[in-house]
Scaffold this active site. Structure first.
Site, short mmCIF file in Angstrom:
data_model
loop_
_atom_site.label_atom_id
_atom_site.label_comp_id
_atom_site.label_asym_id
_atom_site.label_seq_id
_atom_site.Cartn_x
_atom_site.Cartn_y
_atom_site.Cartn_z
CG MET A 26 11.41 -5.16 8.75
SD MET A 26 11.79 -5.55 10.18
CE MET A 26 10.00 -5.32 11.08
CD GLU A 31 -3.04 -0.88 -1.46
OE1 GLU A 31 -2.39 0.38 -1.84
OE2 GLU A 31 -2.79 -1.78 -2.01
CG HIS A 33 4.91 -1.91 2.95
ND1 HIS A 33 4.16 -2.69 3.81
CD2 HIS A 33 5.93 -1.51 3.86
CE1 HIS A 33 4.72 -3.04 5.04
NE2 HIS A 33 5.70 -2.33 5.12
N GLY A 149 8.41 5.10 5.64
CA GLY A 149 7.03 5.57 6.17
C GLY A 149 7.05 6.53 7.23
CG ASP A 152 7.56 2.80 11.23
OD1 ASP A 152 7.49 2.19 12.66
OD2 ASP A 152 7.44 2.39 10.31
CB SER A 187 0.60 -1.37 11.15
OG SER A 187 1.52 -2.36 11.86
O1 PAF Z 1 10.49 -0.08 8.99
C1 PAF Z 1 10.78 -1.21 8.70
O2 PAF Z 1 10.14 -2.00 8.15
C2 PAF Z 1 12.23 -1.62 9.27
O3 PAF Z 1 12.46 -0.95 10.51
C3 PAF Z 1 13.24 -1.21 8.25
C4 PAF Z 1 13.41 0.22 8.05
C5 PAF Z 1 12.73 -1.79 6.99
C6 PAF Z 1 14.56 -1.95 8.89
O4 PAF Z 1 14.52 -3.29 9.09
#
Ligand code: PAF
Length: 283
Positions: A26, A31, A33, A149, A152, A187
């Site tokens: 999103m 770091e 991501h 990740g 989550d 986050s």
């Molecule tokens: O984890 C996230 O950033 C979101 O839930 C995702 C998987 C991109 C879906 O919108």
């Protein structure tokens, strides 16, 4: 690096490749991501990241409107890591009409923990992830690998389950949680914290570590340990949704004879001021 906004342009960009590795995000990349993108680079012949703040997974009272949108900075970071394609659709590109067809994950997986406290969240996540996978279908080929990740944790499990049940030819790979020096899980929502809250924020991961340790080293009933962990954190000014020990396999509570290292995960969600943080630890 190519930045594309429409499904047609994404498909055209992907057409020459056989095995795209996909990192859905999103945006507001940190770091954590970037580590997923680095991981993806070794898993396919082209690396694609998507950036889309998905309204469907936010409840009306949640932070959809204020969720940080930092496309330019995100693209710079992705380019620096050698990401090949960024898919950054607008809402109109991805949802040109209201999304009437949705993916409803099974309640036993999706209505517990995060799904209990954020009703509809996993319907929104599954629907957009399924749609993003379809958007990346070019010339009959889709993403071969998708990286999500472990921060989550339940989301990763639900997506794996969806991919399996729909027989999608995609390998779902989990990326380890990246942490700040003090142990706070990275986050995008950490950016909402005030300086004082940022100092306090590490207490969530410390509480989870303590709970995991006690689950293994004491015979005390797990409900009691979990209640104590919540009370201790909440006494510091947090408002906890859950701090709980679960089986890694299905996120259900372990039976007393299943309290063994290697099979369990401790998960937590708690609000500090206006910011809701989640974290987990396999143990
Ligand atoms: O984890 C996230 O950033 C979101 O839930 C995702 C998987 C991109 C879906 O919108």
């Amino acid at each position: 690096m190519q930045v594309v906004h429409t499904i047609a342009d994404l498909r055209a960009a992907l057409a020459p490749f056989d095995a795209p590795a996909f990192v859905p995000t999103m945006g507001n990349l940190h770091e954590g991501h970037i580590a997923l993108v680095k991981q993806a680079k070794n898993l396919g012949d082209v690396t694609v990241a998507s950036i889309f703040v998905n309204r469907l997974q936010f409840a009306p009272h949640e932070d959809f409107d204020t969720y940080p949108r930092t496309l330019e900075a995100d693209c710079e970071k992705l380019a620096a890591q050698g990401c090949d394609i960024v898919f950054a659709p607008s809402e109109k590109d991805l949802y040109p009409e209201p999304q009437g067809y949705k993916v409803f994950p099974p309640t036993e997986l999706a209505d517990i923990l995060e799904g209990h406290f954020r009703p509809g969240f996993f319907v929104g996540v599954c629907t957009v992830v399924m749609k993003l996978f379809q958007c990346a279908l070019a010339q009959g080929k889709g993403p071969r690998t998708a990286v999500f990740g472990k921060k989550d944790y339940q989301q990763l499990m639900v997506i794996r389950h969806m991919v399996r049940q729909f027989a999608l030819p995609i390998t779902v790979v989990g990326g380890d949680t990246c942490r700040a020096d003090d142990g706070l899980a990275l986050s995008s929502r950490n950016g909402y914290l005030s300086a004082a809250e940022r100092q306090e924020a590490v207490q969530l991961s410390l509480a989870l570590k303590a709970l995991a340790r006690e689950a293994l080293t004491t015979g005390i009933d797990l409900h009691q340990l979990e209640a104590k962990a919540r009370e201790t954190l909440d006494a510091r000014g947090w408002a906890s949704d859950y701090l709980t020990v679960r089986r890694r396999s299905d996120l259900l509570p372990p039976a007393p004879d299943q309290r063994q290292a290697g099979e369990l995960v401790v998960l937590g969600a708690s609000r500090l001021g206006k910011t809701r943080l989640i974290d987990n630890l396999e143990f």
